[in-house]
Design a protein around this motif. Structure first.
Motif, PDB file in Angstrom:
ATOM      1  N   SER A   1       0.839  -1.200   0.000  1.00  0.00           N
ATOM      2  CA  SER A   1       0.000   0.000   0.000  1.00  0.00           C
ATOM      3  C   SER A   1       0.877   1.255   0.000  1.00  0.00           C
ATOM      4  N   GLN A   2       0.488   2.244  -0.787  1.00  0.00           N
ATOM      5  CA  GLN A   2       1.187   3.530  -0.822  1.00  0.00           C
ATOM      6  C   GLN A   2       0.311   4.647  -0.266  1.00  0.00           C
ATOM      7  N   SER A   3      -0.723   4.263   0.491  1.00  0.00           N
ATOM      8  CA  SER A   3      -1.675   5.241   1.013  1.00  0.00           C
ATOM      9  C   SER A   3      -1.524   5.383   2.524  1.00  0.00           C
ATOM     10  N   PRO A   4      -1.052   6.507   2.999  1.00  0.00           N
ATOM     11  CA  PRO A   4      -0.988   6.733   4.455  1.00  0.00           C
ATOM     12  C   PRO A   4      -2.345   6.619   5.132  1.00  0.00           C
ATOM     13  N   CYS A   5      -3.410   6.954   4.400  1.00  0.00           N
ATOM     14  CA  CYS A   5      -4.759   6.836   4.971  1.00  0.00           C
ATOM     15  C   CYS A   5      -5.103   5.388   5.302  1.00  0.00           C
ATOM     16  N   THR A   6      -4.519   4.445   4.566  1.00  0.00           N
ATOM     17  CA  THR A   6      -4.748   3.028   4.826  1.00  0.00           C
ATOM     18  C   THR A   6      -3.812   2.503   5.905  1.00  0.00           C
ATOM     19  N   ILE A   7      -2.564   2.931   5.858  1.00  0.00           N
ATOM     20  CA  ILE A   7      -1.535   2.366   6.739  1.00  0.00           C
ATOM     21  C   ILE A   7      -1.688   2.846   8.175  1.00  0.00           C
ATOM     22  N   ARG A   8      -2.030   4.122   8.343  1.00  0.00           N
ATOM     23  CA  ARG A   8      -2.034   4.727   9.688  1.00  0.00           C
ATOM     24  C   ARG A   8      -2.929   3.981  10.683  1.00  0.00           C
ATOM     25  N   PRO A   9      -4.191   3.677  10.376  1.00  0.00           N
ATOM     26  CA  PRO A   9      -5.005   2.943  11.367  1.00  0.00           C
ATOM     27  C   PRO A   9      -4.593   1.481  11.531  1.00  0.00           C
ATOM     28  N   LEU A  10      -3.873   0.949  10.545  1.00  0.00           N
ATOM     29  CA  LEU A  10      -3.473  -0.452  10.631  1.00  0.00           C
ATOM     30  C   LEU A  10      -2.336  -0.673  11.625  1.00  0.00           C
ATOM     31  N   ILE A  11      -1.546   0.352  11.902  1.00  0.00           N
ATOM     32  CA  ILE A  11      -0.371   0.172  12.759  1.00  0.00           C
ATOM     33  C   ILE A  11      -0.786  -0.293  14.149  1.00  0.00           C
ATOM     34  N   ALA A  12      -1.692   0.452  14.789  1.00  0.00           N
ATOM     35  CA  ALA A  12      -2.134   0.071  16.137  1.00  0.00           C
ATOM     36  C   ALA A  12      -2.922  -1.226  16.111  1.00  0.00           C
ATOM     37  N   ALA A  13      -3.810  -1.374  15.113  1.00  0.00           N
ATOM     38  CA  ALA A  13      -4.651  -2.576  15.058  1.00  0.00           C
ATOM     39  C   ALA A  13      -3.807  -3.837  14.888  1.00  0.00           C
ATOM     40  N   LEU A  14      -2.838  -3.811  13.977  1.00  0.00           N
ATOM     41  CA  LEU A  14      -2.010  -4.998  13.742  1.00  0.00           C
ATOM     42  C   LEU A  14      -1.035  -5.246  14.889  1.00  0.00           C
ATOM     43  N   SER A  15      -0.635  -4.195  15.598  1.00  0.00           N
ATOM     44  CA  SER A  15       0.242  -4.389  16.773  1.00  0.00           C
ATOM     45  C   SER A  15      -0.495  -5.164  17.862  1.00  0.00           C
ATOM     46  N   PHE A  16      -1.733  -4.764  18.154  1.00  0.00           N
ATOM     47  CA  PHE A  16      -2.540  -5.512  19.122  1.00  0.00           C
ATOM     48  C   PHE A  16      -2.857  -6.916  18.601  1.00  0.00           C
ATOM     49  N   HIS A  17      -3.145  -7.018  17.325  1.00  0.00           N
ATOM     50  CA  HIS A  17      -3.416  -8.306  16.680  1.00  0.00           C
ATOM     51  C   HIS A  17      -2.235  -9.253  16.884  1.00  0.00           C
ATOM     52  N   GLN A  18      -1.033  -8.753  16.643  1.00  0.00           N
ATOM     53  CA  GLN A  18       0.166  -9.582  16.793  1.00  0.00           C
ATOM     54  C   GLN A  18       0.417  -9.938  18.255  1.00  0.00           C
ATOM     55  N   PHE A  19       0.136  -9.012  19.147  1.00  0.00           N
ATOM     56  CA  PHE A  19       0.327  -9.279  20.578  1.00  0.00           C
ATOM     57  C   PHE A  19      -0.580 -10.410  21.045  1.00  0.00           C
ATOM     58  N   PHE A  20      -1.866 -10.341  20.712  1.00  0.00           N
ATOM     59  CA  PHE A  20      -2.817 -11.356  21.158  1.00  0.00           C
ATOM     60  C   PHE A  20      -2.480 -12.731  20.565  1.00  0.00           C
ATOM     61  N   GLU A  21      -2.168 -12.748  19.279  1.00  0.00           N
ATOM     62  CA  GLU A  21      -1.820 -14.034  18.660  1.00  0.00           C
ATOM     63  C   GLU A  21      -0.525 -14.593  19.245  1.00  0.00           C
ATOM     64  N   GLY A  22       0.418 -13.735  19.518  1.00  0.00           N
ATOM     65  CA  GLY A  22       1.662 -14.184  20.139  1.00  0.00           C
ATOM     66  C   GLY A  22       1.426 -14.796  21.507  1.00  0.00           C
ATOM     67  N   PHE A  23       0.504 -14.206  22.260  1.00  0.00           N
ATOM     68  CA  PHE A  23       0.200 -14.761  23.578  1.00  0.00           C
ATOM     69  C   PHE A  23      -0.409 -16.154  23.452  1.00  0.00           C
ATOM     70  N   ALA A  24      -1.313 -16.319  22.489  1.00  0.00           N
ATOM     71  CA  ALA A  24      -1.935 -17.634  22.293  1.00  0.00           C
ATOM     72  C   ALA A  24      -0.908 -18.674  21.876  1.00  0.00           C
ATOM     73  N   LEU A  25      -0.059 -18.334  20.919  1.00  0.00           N
ATOM     74  CA  LEU A  25       0.961 -19.278  20.460  1.00  0.00           C
ATOM     75  C   LEU A  25       1.994 -19.547  21.540  1.00  0.00           C
ATOM     76  N   GLY A  26       2.382 -18.499  22.272  1.00  0.00           N
ATOM     77  CA  GLY A  26       3.357 -18.678  23.344  1.00  0.00           C
ATOM     78  C   GLY A  26       2.854 -19.610  24.439  1.00  0.00           C
ATOM     79  N   GLY A  27       1.545 -19.549  24.731  1.00  0.00           N
ATOM     80  CA  GLY A  27       0.985 -20.467  25.723  1.00  0.00           C
ATOM     81  C   GLY A  27       1.088 -21.913  25.285  1.00  0.00           C
ATOM     82  N   CYS A  28       0.815 -22.171  24.010  1.00  0.00           N
ATOM     83  CA  CYS A  28       0.931 -23.551  23.499  1.00  0.00           C
ATOM     84  C   CYS A  28       2.380 -24.015  23.483  1.00  0.00           C
TER      85      CYS A  28
END
Length: 438
Positions: free
Chosen positions: A307-334
């Motif tokens: 993507s070359q659109s800041p309008c698309t990337i900007r809201p994804l940064i926080a959302a994907l950071s939390f997304h990665q954190f939660f998934e990491g916790f689930a995988l780390g538990g296993c």
């Protein structure tokens, strides 16, 4: 004359069939050709927000933020297992794992499956075959069934491997001991004599009791040992008393239970058989779960990277950071429950943590010639998202939720039931809400 008419009719029918087959073949190959096209289809609504330099800066910020979130998420359960409050057999860990299971389930249903349906129903794709069949649900279903097969084969492989290792160790140990002295000192007896003492139903080395309580996808979560136990309230009382008894005697010495259980246990040094079987299941579960998470993390990273659109990337940064954190916790538990060696744990954790940032980097590198709006990109993205959704939904429902929520431990602890269900719905709800931005 009749024979000639029949021959002509047969030739006409054959010619009609061949023409139909040729027409179908032409339509099919034309649809495949259009689906593999790399030409742009339609104009993006966010072209007015295009800014290459600002997008590049935001991508670098996203790489750092998502990498940090993934590392923290997967490190908490792996490092925390050495702390008392986050031990894998503690109630807090079970509740946290329920939260993570809700996250994985929401990722599969709300994020992956909906994205796959949207991609495969895009107007850019040809009507045939993409509009004639619900491919997203079909690919997700096939991925779930293949995951079940992989789950079964992997479990059988590790159980046989562990059984052969235990059998060979036992033969060496029994061969170096005298049978009579073993009886007098309460030591280990030959396998045949153990079976005689236990009766016709005596079990050794991974053999399962017919009366044992099993649940979908996880044998060892359903009972503390692979033996028959009472049911109902007596089973819960026996579970508590066996834990207390185990803490008194420790895990390193053999002991015999009294009449409370109605049978004896001959435990050797090290982990019990139920613990070993549980560890084998967690090995398979963690590996398949990582496969599903990594596969869709690549797609997420590529989508953000191109993507070359800041309008698309900007809201994804926080959302994907939390997304990665939660998934990491689930995988780390296993992973922490699987009791991998330190090197294997580090490799699996690093592989998870760097996948999405690496996808962003690859997407950034190919953004000059990669067209995310082309039919080929849409078809590939939709198929891969569907497969990831099937894997994650199976793992969440079968190996994470059913394994813990149908276990004897959960049924015997009402407070743990309430907390775990609340955490399950909380995790699913929070992860679903991230779909507003990502």
């Amino acid at each position: 004359m009749l024979l000639i008419e029949l021959d002509l009719w047969g030739l006409l029918q054959l010619d009609h069939f061949q023409s139909k087959a040729q027409a179908f073949s032409d339509v099919f190959f034309e649809a495949i050709s259009k689906s593999m096209s790399n030409s742009s289809c339609g104009s993006s609504e966010l072209e007015i927000c295009r800014d290459d330099s600002a997008a590049l800066n935001l991508k670098l910020i996203a790489i750092a933020s998502i990498l940090f979130g993934g590392i923290i998420g997967i490190a908490i359960p792996i490092i925390g297992k050495h702390r008392h409050f986050l031990k894998t057999d503690g109630s807090l860990f079970v509740a946290a794992k329920a939260f993570a299971a809700g996250v994985i389930l929401a990722t599969g249903f709300v994020h992956m499956l909906s994205a796959a349906t949207e991609a495969l129903s895009d107007p850019c794709l040809p009507e045939f075959p993409w509009k004639k069949f619900p491919f997203s649900g079909f690919f997700a279903m096939m991925a779930s069934l293949l995951t079940l097969l992989l789950d079964f084969v992997g479990t059988q492989y590790y159980e046989r491997k562990q059984g052969l290792n235990k059998a060979s160790e036992e033969r060496v140990r029994v061969g170096s001991m005298d049978t009579n002295s073993g009886r007098e000192s309460g030591g280990i007896m030959p396998i045949e004599e153990v079976k005689e003492l236990n009766g016709s139903s005596g079990k050794v080395f991974g053999e399962e009791e017919h009366g044992g309580m099993h649940i979908v996808g996880m044998h060892a979560h359903a009972a503390q040992h692979t033996h028959n136990h009472p049911h109902g309230q007596d089973a819960c009382d026996g579970l508590v008393s066996s834990r207390d008894h185990g803490h008194e005697h420790g895990s390193g010495h053999g002991h015999e239970h009294g009449s409370t259980h109605g049978h004896g246990h001959g435990h050797g040094h090290g982990l019990g058989e139920g613990d070993v079987e549980s560890g084998l299941r967690h090995v398979v579960v963690s590996q398949i779960l990582e496969l599903g998470i990594v596969s869709h993390s690549v797609i997420i990273g590529l989508s953000l990277g191109v993507s070359q659109s800041p309008c698309t990337i900007r809201p994804l940064i926080a959302a994907l950071s939390f997304h990665q954190f939660f998934e990491g916790f689930a995988l780390g538990g296993c992973i922490s429950q699987a009791q991998f060696k330190t090197l294997s744990t580090a490799i699996m954790a690093c592989c998870f943590a760097i996948t999405t940032p690496a996808g962003i980097g690859i997407g950034t590198a190919i953004s000059s010639f990669y067209n995310p709006n082309s039919p080929r990109a849409l078809a590939a993205e939709g198929i891969l998202d569907s497969l990831s959704a099937g894997i994650l939904v199976y793992m969440a429902l079968v190996d994470l939720i059913a394994a813990d929520f149908l276990s004897k431990r959960m049924s015997c602890n009402f407070r743990l039931q309430v907390v775990s269900y609340c955490m399950l719905f909380l995790g699913a709800g929070l992860m679903s809400s991230l779909a507003i931005w990502a």
